[in-house]
Design a protein around this motif. Sequence first.
Motif, short mmCIF file in Angstrom:
data_model
loop_
_atom_site.label_atom_id
_atom_site.label_comp_id
_atom_site.label_asym_id
_atom_site.label_seq_id
_atom_site.Cartn_x
_atom_site.Cartn_y
_atom_site.Cartn_z
N GLU A 31 48.49 40.03 50.41
CA GLU A 31 47.96 40.80 49.28
C GLU A 31 47.21 39.98 48.24
O GLU A 31 46.95 40.45 47.15
CB GLU A 31 49.12 41.53 48.58
CG GLU A 31 49.86 42.52 49.45
CD GLU A 31 48.97 43.68 49.89
OE1 GLU A 31 48.08 44.05 49.10
OE2 GLU A 31 49.13 44.18 51.01
N ARG A 32 46.91 38.72 48.55
CA ARG A 32 46.24 37.97 47.51
C ARG A 32 45.23 36.94 48.05
O ARG A 32 44.06 36.99 47.72
CB ARG A 32 47.26 37.25 46.63
CG ARG A 32 46.63 36.65 45.38
CD ARG A 32 47.64 35.97 44.48
NE ARG A 32 48.65 36.89 44.01
CZ ARG A 32 49.65 36.52 43.21
NH1 ARG A 32 49.76 35.27 42.83
NH2 ARG A 32 50.54 37.39 42.78
N PRO A 43 42.28 41.32 48.82
CA PRO A 43 42.55 42.57 48.10
C PRO A 43 41.80 42.70 46.77
O PRO A 43 41.27 43.78 46.47
CB PRO A 43 44.06 42.51 47.89
CG PRO A 43 44.56 41.75 49.07
CD PRO A 43 43.52 40.71 49.34
N VAL A 44 41.74 41.63 45.97
CA VAL A 44 41.07 41.75 44.66
C VAL A 44 39.59 42.05 44.85
O VAL A 44 39.00 42.85 44.11
CB VAL A 44 41.30 40.50 43.79
CG1 VAL A 44 40.64 39.27 44.39
CG2 VAL A 44 40.79 40.74 42.37
N ARG A 47 39.19 45.69 45.92
CA ARG A 47 39.44 46.61 44.80
C ARG A 47 38.27 46.63 43.82
O ARG A 47 37.94 47.67 43.26
CB ARG A 47 40.74 46.20 44.09
CG ARG A 47 41.97 46.55 44.89
CD ARG A 47 43.21 45.80 44.45
NE ARG A 47 44.40 46.26 45.17
CZ ARG A 47 45.56 45.62 45.16
NH1 ARG A 47 45.69 44.49 44.46
NH2 ARG A 47 46.58 46.09 45.84
N VAL A 73 39.35 48.04 37.36
CA VAL A 73 40.08 47.42 38.47
C VAL A 73 41.51 47.12 38.05
O VAL A 73 42.47 47.41 38.77
CB VAL A 73 39.37 46.12 38.94
CG1 VAL A 73 40.22 45.39 39.98
CG2 VAL A 73 38.00 46.43 39.51
N HIS A 78 44.63 46.78 40.35
CA HIS A 78 45.02 45.36 40.46
C HIS A 78 45.71 44.92 39.17
O HIS A 78 45.06 44.41 38.24
CB HIS A 78 43.77 44.50 40.70
CG HIS A 78 44.05 43.15 41.26
ND1 HIS A 78 44.47 42.93 42.55
CD2 HIS A 78 43.96 41.91 40.69
CE1 HIS A 78 44.62 41.65 42.76
NE2 HIS A 78 44.32 41.00 41.65
N HIS A 80 46.93 42.56 37.59
CA HIS A 80 47.05 41.13 37.35
C HIS A 80 46.11 40.76 36.20
O HIS A 80 45.47 41.62 35.62
CB HIS A 80 46.71 40.35 38.62
CG HIS A 80 47.60 40.70 39.78
ND1 HIS A 80 48.87 40.21 39.92
CD2 HIS A 80 47.40 41.52 40.85
CE1 HIS A 80 49.42 40.70 41.02
NE2 HIS A 80 48.53 41.50 41.60
N ILE A 85 40.43 38.62 38.01
CA ILE A 85 39.54 39.68 38.51
C ILE A 85 38.09 39.32 38.21
O ILE A 85 37.22 39.42 39.08
CB ILE A 85 39.89 41.04 37.87
CG1 ILE A 85 41.32 41.44 38.25
CG2 ILE A 85 38.89 42.11 38.30
CD1 ILE A 85 41.85 42.64 37.48
N ASN A 148 48.16 53.51 44.93
CA ASN A 148 48.06 52.27 44.14
C ASN A 148 49.42 51.88 43.58
O ASN A 148 50.44 52.50 43.88
CB ASN A 148 47.01 52.41 43.05
CG ASN A 148 47.41 53.43 42.00
OD1 ASN A 148 48.38 54.17 42.18
ND2 ASN A 148 46.67 53.48 40.91
#
Length: 816
Positions: A31-32, A43-44, A47, A73, A78, A80, A85, A148
């Motif tokens: 996932e990263r 994923p980022v 997205r 985003v 996301h 984070h 991002i 999500n």
Amino acid sequence: MATEQPKIQELTLEDVMGDRFGRYSKYIIQERALPDIRDGLKPVQRRILYAMNQDGNTFDKAFRKSAKSVGNVMGNFHPHGDSSIYEAMVRLSQDWKLREPLIEMHGNNGSMDGDPAAAMRYTEARLSKIAGEMLQDIDKKTVDMVLNFDDTEYEPTVLPARFPNLLVNGATGISAGYATEIPPHNLSEVIDAILFLMNHPKATLEDLMDFVKGPDFPTGGIIQGLAGIKQAYETGRGRIVVRSRTKIVPLKGNKSQIEVSEIPYEVNKAQLVKKIDEIRILKKIEGIAEVRDESDRQGLSVVIELKRDVNAEGILTYLLKNTDLQITYNFNMVAIYHQRPEHVGLKTILTAYLEHQRDVVTRRTQFNLQKAMDRQHIVQGLIKAMSILDQVIKTIRGSKDKKDAKQNLVSQFDFSEIQAEAIVTMQLYRLTNTDVTQLEKESAELAKAIATYQLILAEPKELDKVLRRELKAVQKAYPTSRLTEIQNEIQELKVKTEVVIPQEDVIVMISHDGYIKRTSLRSYSASEPDDNGLKDEDYPIYLAKNSTLDHLMMFTNMGHLIYRPIYEIADAKWKDTGEHISQTIGLAENERITWVYSFENLKATGKFLVATSDGYIKQTAFADYTPGRTYKTRASQFIKMKSDDATVVTVEYLPAAPTGTLILITQHGYGLRYDLSEVPTIGAKAVGVKSMDLRDDAIVRATIAADDDLIAMITQRGSFKKMKVADLPVTSRARRGVQVLRELKNNPHRVADYVLVASDANGVALDVLTDRGKHHSILNDDHPTSARYSNGSFVVDTDTEGEPVSMQIHPIPLTV
């Protein structure tokens, strides 16, 4: 009342840490940090593209503030930090990082010099046109959607990716236990390979490499190492060399400059220029006059201006070897494949992409088919309604409300719920005759489309036709020629010494006690020759003018060879002592450097004549004495000593086949003369062959003499004698020889040393050294030639000066 069981679990720290870290690792891997093999996105990145597309922030619309996209985003997909991002967003826009940037950005989006992008509140962004291909048909259920982080919206697990983004734009990332490094490739080449693979599922790697030649970096450059590319495409790991594109341009006045127009991928240009300038400032190589970064909107340009008459090719080779003008790029092609990280090769990536595209086309076709069938059902209902229009109108007018009207239509005329809904919501203008014609035409078109969709779903070949057509359309829409040149072999970079070391004449001195130094001509000229920084009892055994590019070979009396390039000898003023050889190489207590020879290079073809005091002799080729890797810290052996008390008495370099004969004289006054051809040429560590029948004697010296030379010898009693070489008869090796001194019963003479003097030499001075460190000078012309049995005449007062131990021809003063 039953007592409640305690809810506390007793677990070991190892189990808890292992479990938690395992979960964390799985999360950051999937996932990263690592890209999906299908769309090549982390994923980022996925997205960001999805959120911007959902927001209508596409290439055909106006730019919007980056902060808005980042906020969308972060808020929706996301959760984070905004900085991570935005950094991902900026990288997607950088045309020196991505072969086909997926985002267009207005404002400062960083640079090849490593400058950061402007803050997101200052920049504006939108999806690029090719990013639209990544998201095309996403609204047709072509990919799986999941909820999500807060279950308020759906997001895609993968994008449709209508071009092979993983290879085209590459990927880089570091995860727990995994890292990935996939280089960018050429879009057209990769699509050609996919088209070939569609037709030839069993294609070999060699077949695919006919299309995908290798990476195609956005910064261009030159790749060397086809074997490394092939290995990477086979196993996911490989090594290539990437070098800058350079050319040497001649200038006026015998000057030249190196122009760099392309640099390796992901090299920081500002740091590169700084490094080259440091080399200039620190004078690691001579010849660089100036380094300039002339890059502008037209492209990259770094200019390295050189001084007059320098070796431009040599300097370029040095810079390629010692700066990031050339780098080693290591493939580490790791991607998420079937939910797990794997090392993947070229065919695996292309096959996985092809599977994904077939799935996308299948899903899209199913969606279009269902939509067409739904529409056809409605159109057929409308056509039927038109044919019985008066009855339909009468039924609707007789109904209480919309719901009742729908129920009446279903029950009376056998319409479906959907058809009935379409009829009751139909607008009055559509009751014209022309609309019936249009409905019938639409019905025919839908029937044709449905048949096409059903054929695509039933026949894999038809599906592949669609996919092939669409891939070719992408290839045609985004034409791009190869930027990076590929060369088969990695060129070995050998930096010539003269490039690194400025050629300069210097004075080199080595003393009897082992001190060594090099001095500039200026320092030597400004001082008195005798003011050499040595102790009173020490004296030079080697003093000469050499080039810094010359090579010294120093031989000790115990069979050790010390090698030094002259540029490595410590630079000191003439009045300084210099460094002692023991600072780098350890010598035995009574070991002395006795013979020193200098050479312009290490390719000499001559031989060394080596003789020992215990009666062994050999010749050894120069090549056998060339230095090894450890020359700086240890001496090599140039002859193996047969006995512990033996010493080397002669090391003489013979550049070519010498004329004359070999002479050996012993301490007890025996002389032997024979041809040099009787001495074999053998290896460096060999003992040699027997030179002379010694019995209880020892050899003083061995030399090559011409027939008309004179032998000048000194005895331990201070007697000097000259005799002709011709007085020694030519015999053969390993004999006793003939006497050159008359043997006395009491206090006999013993030869301390001897030298050869040319018969026609005038004004030769001989320097005798005694065991008390006294120097005594003898003029050769003052003494007549004696017979073989003569003991000569006394010249040194041993009571006051000490016993002679060695003699040499007085060196001619060094002039510079």
